[in-house]
Design a protein around this motif. Structure first.
Motif, mmCIF file in Angstrom:
data_model
loop_
_atom_site.group_PDB
_atom_site.id
_atom_site.type_symbol
_atom_site.label_atom_id
_atom_site.label_comp_id
_atom_site.label_asym_id
_atom_site.label_seq_id
_atom_site.Cartn_x
_atom_site.Cartn_y
_atom_site.Cartn_z
ATOM 1 N N UNK A 166 0.840 -1.187 0.000
ATOM 2 C CA UNK A 166 0.000 0.000 0.000
ATOM 3 C C UNK A 166 0.874 1.234 0.000
ATOM 4 N N UNK A 167 0.362 2.283 -0.620
ATOM 5 C CA UNK A 167 1.113 3.532 -0.666
ATOM 6 C C UNK A 167 0.289 4.625 -0.008
ATOM 7 N N UNK A 168 0.955 5.416 0.820
ATOM 8 C CA UNK A 168 0.305 6.534 1.490
ATOM 9 C C UNK A 168 0.386 7.770 0.595
ATOM 10 N N UNK A 169 -0.536 8.718 0.828
ATOM 11 C CA UNK A 169 -0.588 9.926 -0.020
ATOM 12 C C UNK A 169 0.772 10.611 -0.160
ATOM 13 N N UNK A 170 1.611 10.531 0.898
ATOM 14 C CA UNK A 170 2.913 11.214 0.767
ATOM 15 C C UNK A 170 3.885 10.445 -0.115
ATOM 16 N N UNK A 171 3.491 9.235 -0.544
ATOM 17 C CA UNK A 171 4.330 8.476 -1.481
ATOM 18 C C UNK A 171 3.788 8.561 -2.909
ATOM 19 N N UNK A 172 2.690 9.292 -3.093
ATOM 20 C CA UNK A 172 2.093 9.408 -4.431
ATOM 21 C C UNK A 172 2.964 10.297 -5.322
ATOM 22 N N UNK A 173 3.913 9.686 -5.995
ATOM 23 C CA UNK A 173 4.775 10.425 -6.914
ATOM 24 C C UNK A 173 4.286 10.160 -8.336
ATOM 25 N N UNK A 174 4.490 11.120 -9.245
ATOM 26 C CA UNK A 174 4.075 10.874 -10.629
ATOM 27 C C UNK A 174 4.674 9.562 -11.149
ATOM 28 N N UNK A 175 3.837 8.774 -11.804
ATOM 29 C CA UNK A 175 4.300 7.505 -12.352
ATOM 30 C C UNK A 175 3.974 6.309 -11.476
ATOM 31 N N UNK A 176 3.673 6.564 -10.173
ATOM 32 C CA UNK A 176 3.320 5.455 -9.292
ATOM 33 C C UNK A 176 2.008 4.829 -9.766
ATOM 34 N N UNK A 177 1.959 3.494 -9.802
ATOM 35 C CA UNK A 177 0.756 2.795 -10.267
ATOM 36 C C UNK A 177 -0.021 2.268 -9.062
ATOM 37 N N UNK A 178 -1.277 2.691 -8.959
ATOM 38 C CA UNK A 178 -2.108 2.301 -7.815
ATOM 39 C C UNK A 178 -3.478 1.825 -8.299
ATOM 40 N N UNK A 179 -4.176 1.130 -7.420
ATOM 41 C CA UNK A 179 -5.533 0.671 -7.724
ATOM 42 C C UNK A 179 -6.538 1.682 -7.174
ATOM 43 N N UNK A 180 -7.498 2.083 -8.021
ATOM 44 C CA UNK A 180 -8.558 2.968 -7.548
ATOM 45 C C UNK A 180 -9.863 2.506 -8.176
ATOM 46 N N UNK A 181 -10.863 2.280 -7.346
ATOM 47 C CA UNK A 181 -12.156 1.773 -7.818
ATOM 48 C C UNK A 181 -11.992 0.527 -8.685
ATOM 49 N N UNK A 182 -11.011 -0.299 -8.341
ATOM 50 C CA UNK A 182 -10.839 -1.563 -9.053
ATOM 51 C C UNK A 182 -10.063 -1.465 -10.351
ATOM 52 N N UNK A 183 -9.645 -0.269 -10.724
ATOM 53 C CA UNK A 183 -8.879 -0.116 -11.963
ATOM 54 C C UNK A 183 -7.448 0.337 -11.663
ATOM 55 N N UNK A 184 -6.499 -0.143 -12.471
ATOM 56 C CA UNK A 184 -5.127 0.340 -12.297
ATOM 57 C C UNK A 184 -5.001 1.768 -12.823
ATOM 58 N N UNK A 185 -4.314 2.608 -12.050
ATOM 59 C CA UNK A 185 -4.170 4.015 -12.413
ATOM 60 C C UNK A 185 -2.722 4.418 -12.238
ATOM 61 N N UNK A 186 -2.328 5.433 -12.994
ATOM 62 C CA UNK A 186 -0.988 5.986 -12.856
ATOM 63 C C UNK A 186 -1.127 7.397 -12.301
ATOM 64 N N UNK A 187 -0.375 7.694 -11.245
ATOM 65 C CA UNK A 187 -0.434 9.035 -10.645
ATOM 66 C C UNK A 187 0.205 10.044 -11.599
ATOM 67 N N UNK A 188 -0.505 11.142 -11.852
ATOM 68 C CA UNK A 188 0.033 12.204 -12.709
ATOM 69 C C UNK A 188 0.527 13.378 -11.865
#
Lengths: 201, 319
Positions: free
Chosen positions: A14-36
């Motif tokens: 799991x990644x915390x909001x302070x680790x949300x760097x651009x390019x990080x891939x996370x799951x949101x609402x069941x879909x894979x997403x890339x942080x922009x």
């Protein structure tokens, strides 16, 4: 505090909001997403939030979401690999890892626009999600043979008009009038524009 | 760029030095005494929106906290009879890293004995006018700002949490779960109001809901009581936070305990109540108003740069 933890069968961290760097891939609402983008906001002496822009890697849509600082998202099992295009059976487009010979079948959704730039033995960047191709990105420039175009007019120079030409992959691009059938040209796959005659190999 | 390299340009460092000189001159010329208080204290504040860095004590030593602002120490000086005082110091807030935040940042904090928040707002405006060579400013009560820009009265008891949440959802989209009333108001402030007032120049938002009083006193405002607190916004960016200080020790103790309760509700660790601050209040804090101003943000505004890292020799990532 962990309001956004989505349970999954995999064991992604799991990644915390302070680790949300651009390019990080996370799951949101069941879909894979890339942080922009990730912006920390905190009004006055109030509560801290993170305003996050993410690209849904399945739909390509950009989402904007607000999280409480400290909330977490599960990492998405997403990675980009370079694979060689092999062939299509009409339902899947098959790619191969040239070092391990491992095969990956991409469906029509994953191939998308890249279909018209698919050439055997060419390398493509494939986004794998849980080991399955999610997106296919062609190289920026690709060299393809012209299979059909009107005959060139003698004496035409580089300047002046253009004409449509069909390439071996089925893509149609506009080329200068002096280009003839059977020639190999260099095309920019991002714009679909003719760049030059192919360099002699 | 390599990691050892400063995040601020030489021009920015020179502008910082000049700004510090201007700030000091402003207060020295007005007979305000510069003070210097400890960064590491045994006490801290329970503010639910602020997370202090805690240093565990060795052996018999008590835990110590890096100050989140010099407020407590400066108030103890005020209670001891220091008179008008100012301080330019480092303050520390855990987790506050972003374009406009650095967990270690520079604060200018000052107190005026005998003043209220209205007088202090004027002084803030004068100081900013000198630093930014701007003039003109406006005052907006928190309530009026919400009514004007969002069509909702945040102080009206009829305005339900559900109503506020629906409004926030329609403006912002999907919200985090289980937000309390103040959290929703904070979201509306940061996501909807701040962008709207970004071309209003200098704006003082005053008269906050009592639940956001922190250490401000409570004053009647029409049919409701509000906190005598202000936030100074410049180009939609929050720059300073001031109070007409709560001097009643019992009321202050109640406010501090309320913050701890809020921490508990949000699942945050409780903080010890600073007994020395309360003792100073019991001894007697003079009538006063105080304000804290973010020096890095002020410099960023003056230089026209986007992030505070460009105003700090080594921003958080490089420190």
């Amino acid at each position: 505090m962990i309001a956004f933890l989505l349970s999954g069968s995999s064991t992604m961290p799991n990644f915390s909001t302070n680790e949300f760097k651009p390019g990080l891939k996370v799951m949101l609402d069941g879909d894979p997403c890339s942080i922009l983008e990730n912006e920390f906001v905190k009004p006055g002496k109030g509560q801290a939030f993170n305003r996050v822009k993410l690209r849904n890697l399945k739909s390509g849509r950009v989402w904007e979401r607000t999280f409480k600082s400290g909330d977490t998202l599960e990492g998405a099992d997403v990675m980009d690999v370079d694979l060689e295009y092999s062939y299509t059976d009409g339902e899947f487009w098959h790619f191969m890892d040239p070092s391990t010979y491992e095969q990956f079948g991409a469906d029509r959704d994953a191939v998308g626009e890249a279909e018209k730039w698919l050439k055997e033995q060419e390398r493509y960047e494939i986004t794998l999600y849980n080991g399955t191709p999610l997106a296919v990105i062609p190289p920026n420039f690709i060299e393809l043979e012209i299979t059909e175009t009107d005959p060139g007019l003698k004496g035409d120079t580089a300047q002046g008009g253009s004409k449509p030409a069909t390439l071996s992959t089925g893509a149609v691009v506009r080329v200068p009038l002096f280009i003839t059938e059977g020639e190999v040209i260099r095309v920019d796959t991002r714009t679909g524009e003719y760049v030059s005659r192919a360099s002699k190999s | 760029m390599s990691e050892w390299f400063p995040s601020a340009s030489p021009e920015s460092l020179a502008a910082r030095a000049e700004l510090l000189r201007v700030l000091r001159r402003f207060f020295v010329d007005r007979g305000v005494l510069e003070v210097d208080t400890p960064l590491l204290s045994q006490g801290t504040i329970p503010d639910a929106g602020i997370d202090a860095f805690r240093l565990p004590g060795e052996a018999d030593e008590p835990d110590r906290y890096l100050q989140t602002s010099p407020e407590s120490a400066m108030k103890r000086l005020l209670a001891a009879g220091a008179g008008d005082i100012f301080q330019i110091c480092k303050a520390f807030r855990q987790g506050e890293a972003g374009r406009h935040h650095n967990p270690e940042f520079t604060l200018l904090e000052w107190y005026r004995v005998g003043s209220d928040h209205a007088a202090l707002m004027r002084e803030v405006a004068e100081l900013l006018g000198i630093v930014l060579k701007s003039d003109g400013w406006q005052i907006w009560p928190y309530r009026a700002l919400f009514i004007e820009l969002l069509g909702v009265d945040p102080l009206d008891e009829q305005t339900s949490l559900t109503g506020l949440t629906d409004l926030a959802q329609s403006r912002i989209g999907v919200l985090p779960e289980s937000l309390d009333r103040d959290a929703v108001l904070d979201l509306l402030m940061s996501h909807c109001i701040e962008p709207e007032i970004s071309d209003w120049g200098m704006v003082f938002v005053t008269d906050f809901p009592l639940s956001q009083a922190a250490m401000a006193r409570c004053i009647p405002m029409g049919d409701v009581d509000v906190a005598a607190r202000f936030e100074c916004y410049l180009n939609g960016k929050e720059l300073a936070n001031g109070y007409w200080e709560q001097i009643d020790p019992d009321a202050l103790a109640a406010q501090l305990h309320a913050e701890n309760t809020r921490r508990q509700q949000r699942g945050l660790p409780l903080r010890p109540i600073d007994g020395r601050l309360l003792a100073a209040h019991r001894h007697g804090l003079p009538e006063c108003a105080g304000v804290a101003l973010g020096v890095d943000r002020l410099l960023a505004l003056k230089l026209g740069v986007e992030g505070v890292a460009e105003t700090i020799s080594f921003g958080w990532d490089r420190a």
